[in-house]
Design an enzyme around this catalytic site. Structure first.
Site, PDB file in Angstrom:
ATOM      1  N   ASP A 149       0.955  -1.158  -0.007  1.00 33.94           N
ATOM      2  CA  ASP A 149      -0.002   0.082  -0.110  1.00 33.94           C
ATOM      3  C   ASP A 149       0.773   1.321   0.016  1.00 33.94           C
ATOM      4  O   ASP A 149       2.087   1.365   0.556  1.00 33.94           O
ATOM      5  CB  ASP A 149      -0.837   0.005   1.156  1.00 33.94           C
ATOM      6  CG  ASP A 149      -1.910  -1.149   1.288  1.00 33.94           C
ATOM      7  OD1 ASP A 149      -2.461  -1.325   0.212  1.00 33.94           O
ATOM      8  OD2 ASP A 149      -2.399  -1.511   2.296  1.00 33.94           O
ATOM      9  N   ASP A 186      -4.555  -3.679   5.690  1.00 35.59           N
ATOM     10  CA  ASP A 186      -4.864  -3.436   7.067  1.00 35.59           C
ATOM     11  C   ASP A 186      -6.418  -3.174   7.333  1.00 35.59           C
ATOM     12  O   ASP A 186      -6.745  -3.399   8.359  1.00 35.59           O
ATOM     13  CB  ASP A 186      -4.403  -1.688   7.297  1.00 35.59           C
ATOM     14  CG  ASP A 186      -4.914  -0.694   6.411  1.00 35.59           C
ATOM     15  OD1 ASP A 186      -5.688  -1.166   5.630  1.00 35.59           O
ATOM     16  OD2 ASP A 186      -4.597   0.483   6.523  1.00 35.59           O
ATOM     17  N   ASP A 212      -9.137  -6.305   3.133  1.00 42.57           N
ATOM     18  CA  ASP A 212      -7.897  -6.839   2.999  1.00 42.57           C
ATOM     19  C   ASP A 212      -7.915  -8.245   3.179  1.00 42.57           C
ATOM     20  O   ASP A 212      -6.729  -8.942   2.532  1.00 42.57           O
ATOM     21  CB  ASP A 212      -6.683  -5.937   3.488  1.00 42.57           C
ATOM     22  CG  ASP A 212      -6.837  -4.380   2.683  1.00 42.57           C
ATOM     23  OD1 ASP A 212      -7.054  -4.452   1.559  1.00 42.57           O
ATOM     24  OD2 ASP A 212      -6.455  -3.692   3.250  1.00 42.57           O
ATOM     25  N   ASN A 237      32.629 -35.274  18.331  1.00 42.37           N
ATOM     26  CA  ASN A 237      31.338 -34.982  18.410  1.00 42.37           C
ATOM     27  C   ASN A 237      30.896 -33.757  19.064  1.00 42.37           C
ATOM     28  O   ASN A 237      30.058 -33.183  18.913  1.00 42.37           O
ATOM     29  CB  ASN A 237      30.622 -36.218  18.914  1.00 42.37           C
ATOM     30  CG  ASN A 237      30.643 -37.303  17.842  1.00 42.37           C
ATOM     31  OD1 ASN A 237      30.649 -37.163  16.514  1.00 42.37           O
ATOM     32  ND2 ASN A 237      30.384 -38.721  18.264  1.00 42.37           N
ATOM     33  N   ASP A 242      28.883 -30.693  17.420  1.00 40.88           N
ATOM     34  CA  ASP A 242      27.600 -30.074  17.954  1.00 40.88           C
ATOM     35  C   ASP A 242      27.842 -28.880  19.012  1.00 40.88           C
ATOM     36  O   ASP A 242      26.481 -28.431  19.499  1.00 40.88           O
ATOM     37  CB  ASP A 242      26.957 -30.978  18.783  1.00 40.88           C
ATOM     38  CG  ASP A 242      26.694 -32.304  17.784  1.00 40.88           C
ATOM     39  OD1 ASP A 242      26.297 -32.183  16.512  1.00 40.88           O
ATOM     40  OD2 ASP A 242      26.637 -33.485  18.173  1.00 40.88           O
TER      41      ASP A 242
END
Length: 518
Positions: free
Chosen positions: A18, A308, A312, A401, A405
């Protein structure tokens, strides 16, 4: 409202926005009035201080009946109010009309006049009527609206205090003047009054400016460079819409503008065939937005739509990403995926940046995790398959590992936004997260890590130094992981070009892991 919408914004190819309040400040100021002559008004915003001019000469508007007539009708046909420190309650267009009357030294005529009837403005009728009693206690209608609709209800006009028949030549003159206002990026509102709502006296035009929001032009430039098309949707006339679109770089001389009449006169195929070339939709009602969204979607676009109002909601619902305004209705907010609290296009562009950044960080995180996992499994599998000693013991694999991680991997998920990512075109929603290029990069990097680690292991492996060879290969593999983490920060740029200062968490994670490894 819905978190996945932020990521989906990274794939957006069209933003239907808009104009008023999103691209512009929604702070109207009446700067021009046209009756039998043209007048200009000084002042900005809702400050009641401002002089009236005819040409370069300052005038007293109270001495010009045509001016007082149009201002009086504008103040009567009005629902805006000011409270406290010029806080506007109501629409900015009506607030600007009230301020124009106050600048002329007029009191609010609504205080001493009772409104008998009101026919509110709608996007379909484009006219607002109010009914009062005149000085002779006879009913009189005051109207404001679009130039075309007001003129269609008028049979007369006022010139030099005389009421004259409204000829076709005069209609054309009024329309041409409204176009001149529009080409100056002014919103144009027409006014009329009379005893019969279908037989009114044309009073004149008001042209009001609504300046673009700060930074909106730059935001549109960034969006365009990143492959996102910004389309302006407005209820204003064509000239005003195109002038504002040019100001903020949405449209150029070759850009097409499409009206609601043309929209309704086109079938879905015709609209879809031309919609890619349209930058401005003018005189658009909320119910037309659905047609616009569908047309872009038929062309394969991912569409973000702002809105708005209650009307709409259907368009927000069918859009790929519905964006409700912060000051919008509850219905619009409920139908949307996102709520734009500050009603600013620049925030949507920032959200697109964030969406691309999140998706990019997910890919980088997966690339690091998979590279390390594939390399670890390949080493163990190869050693077992060929009957060689295992280069890593269970405790070392557990530590790998933890690193995989732990902090280095987590820090990739919070990598700051990379400007080069925004310049990339929007990704296709159908594209898999694992592209052929990404898969090749993972396999190649894992191969280098396996080849380098096993090479170091077997180079140092002797009759009685398995522990030493295992320790060397373990440290080698961990260092590979650290360099791989730095490499995974970007798909297109090396760690040296990115630098280390923009992600201190990552730098701390790498240094911490190296110190613990030592």
């Amino acid at each position: 409202r819905k978190r996945p919408a932020v990521e989906a914004l990274g794939a957006t190819t069209v933003i239907c926005s808009d104009k008023t309040g999103t691209l512009t400040k929604n702070q109207m100021t009446v700067t021009h009035i046209y009756t039998d002559s043209e007048y200009t008004i000084g002042g900005v915003g809702y400050d009641i201080n401002g002089d009236f001019y005819s040409g370069n000469n300052r005038i007293n508007p109270k001495e010009i009946s045509n001016l007082t007539n149009i201002l009086n009708t504008g103040m009567l046909c009005n629902n805006a109010q000011f409270e406290g420190n010029n806080n506007l309650i109501g629409q900015s267009t009506e607030g600007a009309i009230l301020i124009a009357g106050f600048k002329a030294g007029l009191a609010d005529p609504r205080i001493n006049n009772e409104r008998l009837e009101e026919i509110p403005f709608t996007s379909k009728s484009q006219i607002m009527y109010v009914k009062y009693l005149d000085e002779n206690n006879l009913p009189i209608y005051h109207a404001k609206g679009s130039v075309e609709k007001i003129l269609s209800k008028c049979k007369f006009y006022i010139e030099e205090n005389s009421t004259l028949a409204l000829t076709e030549a005069k209609r054309s003159q009024i329309i041409e003047h409204s176009k001149l206002f529009g080409q100056a990026a002014l919103r144009v509102v027409a006014f009329a009054n009379g005893k019969n709502p279908e037989n009114l006296i044309f009073l004149g035009l008001m042209g009001m400016i609504d300046p673009p929001k700060d930074g909106v032009r730059e935001s549109i430039r960034i969006a365009t460079e990143s492959g996102v098309k910004v389309v302006m949707i407005t209820g204003d006339a064509k000239e005003t819409a195109i002038a504002v679109a040019k100001q903020i770089a949405i449209a150029d001389e070759q850009a097409l503008a499409f009206s609601s009449d043309e929209l309704l006169g086109s079938n879905e195929k015709q609209l879809a065939s031309i919609v890619d070339h349209v930058s401005v939709f003018y005189r658009i009602s909320p119910e037309h937005k659905m047609n616009i969204v569908k047309a872009f979607q038929d062309r394969g676009h991912i569409v973000a739509m702002t809105g708005d109002g209650v009307n709409d909601s259907p368009a927000l619902k069918i859009a790929d990403i519905g964006i409700a305004m912060g000051q919008g209705t509850d219905a619009a907010k409920e139908a949307s995926e996102m709520i734009l609290v500050d009603d600013n296009l620049a925030t949507i562009i920032s959200a697109i940046e964030e969406g691309k950044s999140i998706y990019n960080n997910i890919k980088n995180f997966l690339r690091f995790q998979l590279t390390t996992s594939i390399a670890t499994l390949s080493m163990i599998a190869a050693s077992t398959l060929f009957g060689f000693p295992n280069p890593l013991n269970p405790i070392q694999i557990l530590w790998i590992n933890i690193i995989m991680d732990g902090p280095p991997a987590q820090s990739l998920g919070v990598e700051p936004f990379d400007e080069s990512v925004l310049k990339q075109p929007p990704r296709s929603a159908k594209d898999p997260i694992f592209t052929s290029e990404m898969s090749f990069s993972i396999v190649l990097t894992a191969f280098v890590m396996v080849f380098g680690t096993l090479g170091m292991f077997y180079y140092h492996l002797g009759e009685d130094n398995l522990a030493e060879a295992s320790t060397i290969s373990f440290t080698t593999f961990v260092m590979f992981q650290m360099f791989n983490a730095m490499n995974c920060r970007s798909e297109t740029r090396s760690a040296f070009k990115i630098g280390l200062s923009n992600n201190r968490f990552f730098v701390g994670a790498i240094i911490g892991c190296i110190l613990m490894q030592l």
